[in-house]
Design an enzyme around this catalytic site. Structure first.
Site, PDB file in Angstrom:
ATOM      1  N   SER A 196       0.879  -1.222   0.191  1.00  0.00           N
ATOM      2  CA  SER A 196      -0.005  -0.122  -0.054  1.00  0.00           C
ATOM      3  C   SER A 196       0.920   1.110   0.036  1.00  0.00           C
ATOM      4  O   SER A 196       1.821   1.047   0.607  1.00  0.00           O
ATOM      5  CB  SER A 196      -0.828   0.067   1.309  1.00  0.00           C
ATOM      6  N   TYR A 213      -1.483  -0.609  10.485  1.00  0.00           N
ATOM      7  CA  TYR A 213      -1.822  -1.363   9.002  1.00  0.00           C
ATOM      8  C   TYR A 213      -0.467  -0.867   8.176  1.00  0.00           C
ATOM      9  O   TYR A 213       0.062  -1.425   7.326  1.00  0.00           O
ATOM     10  CB  TYR A 213      -3.144  -0.603   8.347  1.00  0.00           C
TER      11      TYR A 213
END
Ligand code: NAP
Length: 246
Positions: free
Chosen positions: A141, A155
């Site tokens: 990401s 995350y």
């Protein structure tokens, strides 16, 4: 050609399954809970003329990867492409306010699960282990380089691990004829944002992003399928940002 996609039932994984089918891949579609969504993706792959199977497995469980690869190979033959895509977020929060159990689950699924899935691939795919060779695409990401403060630093850190894994595994598997790359999406229109924000963050953030909109799952799938293909035959160890200039 047989591609196994973790988290293939929805979002980026489902878009990748559909595009893979259009490019001639048989597809193993892993899911954790949404059997209906997985069955719908299987039906779409089959309608495109490819073979497909839906395989339930919680990638946050310690034995999931081995069981999943065995089941995929039993159904559709040796895996020649692997998309290490399953990933979770959690409620947007400062780290100080996060429950420890949430952080543990994040790491169990996004890091331990991804490492054990790569391990399962590394035990089967390389030619020097009797496998067919092939290509692996890890899904990281943009959060890995942005840090996601006051949202989900756990995350973001889990995705930093995916980047690092890509660099190491690309070198470990190069001589075995397996390329390992990573795609780092920006904000993409999928359901994942409901879990972190409780609303459609992609739609809301869109106008403030460099291109004036969020990405679409099929735009990420295009990059993934290119990395899986022979057109990317000398690309390995790459971290490819597909984040619309974010
Ligand atoms: P999504 O729409 O929420 O879909 C998640 C998929 O993963 C579903 O197929 C889900 O299965 C599966 N899944 C969730 N937990 C799992 C587990 N423990 N074991 C196995 N499968 C599991 O997510 P997405 O947006 O497509 O995200 C896919 C990947 O892209 C993730 O790694 C995410 O971090 C990354 N990413 C997404 C964005 C974005 O903006 N969307 C941005 C950057 C990176 P069920 O259908 O059974 O629930």
């Amino acid at each position: 050609m047989h591609v196994l996609i973790t988290g293939g039932s929805r979002g980026i994984g489902a878009a990748t399954a559909r595009l893979c089918a259009a490019r001639g891949w048989d597809v193993s579609v892993n899911y954790v809970a949404n059997a209906e969504a997985a069955a719908a993706v299987v039906a779409e792959v089959e309608a495109a003329g490819a073979r497909a199977v839906a395989l339930q497995a919680d990638m946050g469980e310690i034995d999931a990867a081995e069981t999943l690869f065995d089941a995929a190979e039993a159904a559709l033959g040796p895996v020649t492409g692997f998309v290490n895509n399953a990933g979770i977020v959690a409620k947007a929060s400062m780290l100080a306010d996060m429950e420890p159990a949430r952080v543990k689950r994040m790491i169990d699924v996004n890091v331990t699960g991804a490492i054990l899935a790569l391990r399962a691939a590394a035990r089967r795919m390389p030619t020097d282990r009797g496998g067919p060779g092939g290509a692996i695409v890890n899904i990281s990401s943009a959060a890995a380089r942005l840090g996601s403060p006051a949202t989900y630093v756990d995350y973001a850190a889990s995705k930093g691990a995916i980047d690092t894994l890509t660099l190491g595994m690309a070198q470990e598997l190069a001589k075995g004829g397996v390329r390992v790359n990573c795609v780092r999406p920006g904000i993409v229109e999928t359901d994942i944002h409901l879990d972190s924000h409780g609303f459609d963050r992609a739609a809301q953030a869109g106008p403030s992003l460099p291109m004036g909109r969020a990405g679409r799952a099929n735009e990420i799938a295009e990059a993934i399928v290119w990395l899986l293909s022979d057109a990317a035959s000398y690309t390995s160890g790459a971290l490819l940002d597909v984040a619309g200039a974010r």
